[in-house]
Write a protein that holds these residues in place. Sequence first.
Motif, PDB file in Angstrom:
ATOM      1  N   THR A   1      -5.853  13.095  -5.412  1.00 46.91           N
ATOM      2  CA  THR A   1      -5.805  13.069  -6.879  1.00 46.91           C
ATOM      3  C   THR A   1      -4.468  13.574  -7.393  1.00 46.91           C
ATOM      4  N   CYS A   2      -3.966  14.650  -6.766  1.00 44.10           N
ATOM      5  CA  CYS A   2      -2.680  15.198  -7.193  1.00 44.10           C
ATOM      6  C   CYS A   2      -1.550  14.202  -6.968  1.00 44.10           C
ATOM      7  N   TYR A   3      -1.538  13.545  -5.816  1.00 43.96           N
ATOM      8  CA  TYR A   3      -0.529  12.518  -5.559  1.00 43.96           C
ATOM      9  C   TYR A   3      -0.608  11.412  -6.609  1.00 43.96           C
ATOM     10  N   ALA A   4      -1.821  10.999  -6.930  1.00 44.78           N
ATOM     11  CA  ALA A   4      -1.994   9.925  -7.910  1.00 44.78           C
ATOM     12  C   ALA A   4      -1.476  10.335  -9.282  1.00 44.78           C
ATOM     13  N   VAL A   5      -1.791  11.570  -9.684  1.00 41.20           N
ATOM     14  CA  VAL A   5      -1.341  12.048 -10.994  1.00 41.20           C
ATOM     15  C   VAL A   5       0.179  12.149 -11.046  1.00 41.20           C
ATOM     16  N   ILE A   6       0.795  12.644  -9.952  1.00 42.64           N
ATOM     17  CA  ILE A   6       2.257  12.750  -9.912  1.00 42.64           C
ATOM     18  C   ILE A   6       2.898  11.368 -10.038  1.00 42.64           C
ATOM     19  N   SER A   7       2.371  10.391  -9.297  1.00 44.17           N
ATOM     20  CA  SER A   7       2.912   9.033  -9.390  1.00 44.17           C
ATOM     21  C   SER A   7       2.731   8.471 -10.791  1.00 44.17           C
ATOM     22  N   LEU A   8       1.572   8.746 -11.391  1.00 45.35           N
ATOM     23  CA  LEU A   8       1.311   8.258 -12.736  1.00 45.35           C
ATOM     24  C   LEU A   8       2.291   8.862 -13.739  1.00 45.35           C
ATOM     25  N   LEU A   9       2.566  10.139 -13.617  1.00 40.64           N
ATOM     26  CA  LEU A   9       3.514  10.800 -14.520  1.00 40.64           C
ATOM     27  C   LEU A   9       4.928  10.253 -14.322  1.00 40.64           C
ATOM     28  N   ASN A  10       5.315  10.010 -13.065  1.00 38.83           N
ATOM     29  CA  ASN A  10       6.645   9.464 -12.810  1.00 38.83           C
ATOM     30  C   ASN A  10       6.810   8.074 -13.408  1.00 38.83           C
ATOM     31  N   VAL A  11       5.774   7.234 -13.226  1.00 38.15           N
ATOM     32  CA  VAL A  11       5.844   5.874 -13.765  1.00 38.15           C
ATOM     33  C   VAL A  11       5.895   5.902 -15.288  1.00 38.15           C
ATOM     34  N   ARG A  12       5.086   6.774 -15.889  1.00 40.51           N
ATOM     35  CA  ARG A  12       5.063   6.818 -17.355  1.00 40.51           C
ATOM     36  C   ARG A  12       6.383   7.339 -17.920  1.00 40.51           C
ATOM     37  N   ALA A  13       7.029   8.246 -17.177  1.00 41.83           N
ATOM     38  CA  ALA A  13       8.302   8.784 -17.660  1.00 41.83           C
ATOM     39  C   ALA A  13       9.379   7.707 -17.709  1.00 41.83           C
ATOM     40  N   VAL A  14       9.322   6.781 -16.756  1.00 43.57           N
ATOM     41  CA  VAL A  14      10.350   5.728 -16.698  1.00 43.57           C
ATOM     42  C   VAL A  14       9.914   4.472 -17.440  1.00 43.57           C
ATOM     43  N   HIS A  15       8.606   4.184 -17.424  1.00 48.73           N
ATOM     44  CA  HIS A  15       8.070   2.986 -18.101  1.00 48.73           C
ATOM     45  C   HIS A  15       6.988   3.424 -19.094  1.00 48.73           C
ATOM     46  N   PRO A  16       7.369   3.847 -20.283  1.00 48.02           N
ATOM     47  CA  PRO A  16       6.384   4.402 -21.227  1.00 48.02           C
ATOM     48  C   PRO A  16       5.509   3.359 -21.919  1.00 48.02           C
ATOM     49  N   ASP A  17       5.759   2.056 -21.730  1.00 46.50           N
ATOM     50  CA  ASP A  17       4.965   1.046 -22.434  1.00 46.50           C
ATOM     51  C   ASP A  17       3.536   1.035 -21.906  1.00 46.50           C
ATOM     52  N   ARG A  18       2.613   0.671 -22.786  1.00 50.42           N
ATOM     53  CA  ARG A  18       1.184   0.733 -22.475  1.00 50.42           C
ATOM     54  C   ARG A  18       0.760  -0.221 -21.368  1.00 50.42           C
ATOM     55  N   PRO A  19       1.207  -1.487 -21.340  1.00 49.50           N
ATOM     56  CA  PRO A  19       0.775  -2.396 -20.266  1.00 49.50           C
ATOM     57  C   PRO A  19       1.151  -1.879 -18.872  1.00 49.50           C
ATOM     58  N   THR A  20       2.359  -1.358 -18.740  1.00 49.15           N
ATOM     59  CA  THR A  20       2.778  -0.834 -17.434  1.00 49.15           C
ATOM     60  C   THR A  20       1.932   0.361 -17.030  1.00 49.15           C
ATOM     61  N   PHE A  21       1.616   1.215 -18.008  1.00 51.15           N
ATOM     62  CA  PHE A  21       0.788   2.394 -17.723  1.00 51.15           C
ATOM     63  C   PHE A  21      -0.606   1.990 -17.248  1.00 51.15           C
ATOM     64  N   LEU A  22      -1.210   1.010 -17.918  1.00 46.05           N
ATOM     65  CA  LEU A  22      -2.544   0.558 -17.530  1.00 46.05           C
ATOM     66  C   LEU A  22      -2.522  -0.114 -16.156  1.00 46.05           C
ATOM     67  N   ALA A  23      -1.456  -0.898 -15.892  1.00 45.61           N
ATOM     68  CA  ALA A  23      -1.343  -1.525 -14.579  1.00 45.61           C
ATOM     69  C   ALA A  23      -1.206  -0.472 -13.482  1.00 45.61           C
ATOM     70  N   CYS A  24      -0.456   0.589 -13.775  1.00 41.98           N
ATOM     71  CA  CYS A  24      -0.307   1.674 -12.796  1.00 41.98           C
ATOM     72  C   CYS A  24      -1.651   2.352 -12.538  1.00 41.98           C
ATOM     73  N   CYS A  25      -2.431   2.582 -13.593  1.00 40.09           N
ATOM     74  CA  CYS A  25      -3.757   3.198 -13.416  1.00 40.09           C
ATOM     75  C   CYS A  25      -4.649   2.323 -12.549  1.00 40.09           C
TER      76      CYS A  25
END
Length: 374
Positions: free
Chosen positions: A2-26
């Motif tokens: 879970t921690c690895y997943a959250v870290i990756s999610l935060l990194n992706v959101r920091a570089v790609h803040p748009d909503r579609p990219t965030f949902l695809a990452c999730c």
Amino acid sequence: MTCYAVISLLNVRAVHPDRPTFLACCACLAVLFVLQMKHSAPGARLASRRSRAMTLSAQALMTYLPLTLFGWEWGGMAGFLAASVLLLTPLWVGWVLYLAITLSMIAYPVALGMGANDTAYFAIATALTGLVIYGLSTLSRLIVALFAARKELARVAVSNERLRFAQDLHDLLGYSLSAITLKSELTARLITTYPERAQEEVAGVLDLSRQALADVRTVASGYRDMSLSTEARSARAILTAADITAEVDVTLGALDPDIDTVLATVLREGVTNALRHSTMRHCTIRATREGAHVSLSLVNDGVGRGPQAVAPDSGNGLGNLRLRLAAVGGHLTSDIDDEGNFRLTAVAPLVPEVPHESALAPGPRFAGRTNATV
């Protein structure tokens, strides 16, 4: 995970803040999480080769394909794939694939033109994550195997005791019941012609029946001459086989047979209960002389729903041990010490404080049985 997943999610959101990219990452993280849980499960290696190939291929696809969308922020997911190939493939194949995945995380930063520091970070992070997840998953499988082995040891102990009971019944009662049958048939023939001889045979039948009753009590109570030192060696062997660290110090020398048997019984019951009902990793067994008494203590660190849960007056477990010790003037205590260890202590006099013949059982012991003749 879970921690690895959250870290990756935060990194992706920091570089790609748009909503579609965030949902695809999730969505990608959720798929990878489910696949890794399946691969780390204890029975994952038992799946068919085709099933393992399909899930590994799906994980590889969900590891490398998102790199084109999320960039270097997704690189940490390669460590999960490295762990999965070690968990699901044959030994040499797994390590070859593990090395290939680690090297791929060198090629990717180089292709993006990253520096040596970033390239080394990706490779080391992938290798380390793979080893950590592989080690933790393997450890959980070993724990499951250990508990299965303990259950099997307990089952074998119960089976052996049933076999002992059956053997003792056959050895002790087979002769007595056959003799009673023969004497009864003889009495039936003599009762009208030789009444005095018939009375003698009836008396013999009564003696045999009393002996058979005493033998039944002997078998039912489990009282036989036993040796504390012999039981201590057996306990050490059983605990070692169950991968439990055992410290055994039982050097009392010669003891009264009744006291020796009672203490050996306490040791056997205590170890059996601990194996069946606790999660111990360390057990200490120690016997000492204290004046006119001898003390036996069993300490283990696996307190759970253990043997201390048995009611004192239930006639089983600790309750039965208390009765046996009381019969020779001793006593039994059980408690949890300050360090959270379960302690079972039996104290008995060096000489039984009751008549020798009735010290252990309501009837004569097997060792003292005499056979009548027909």
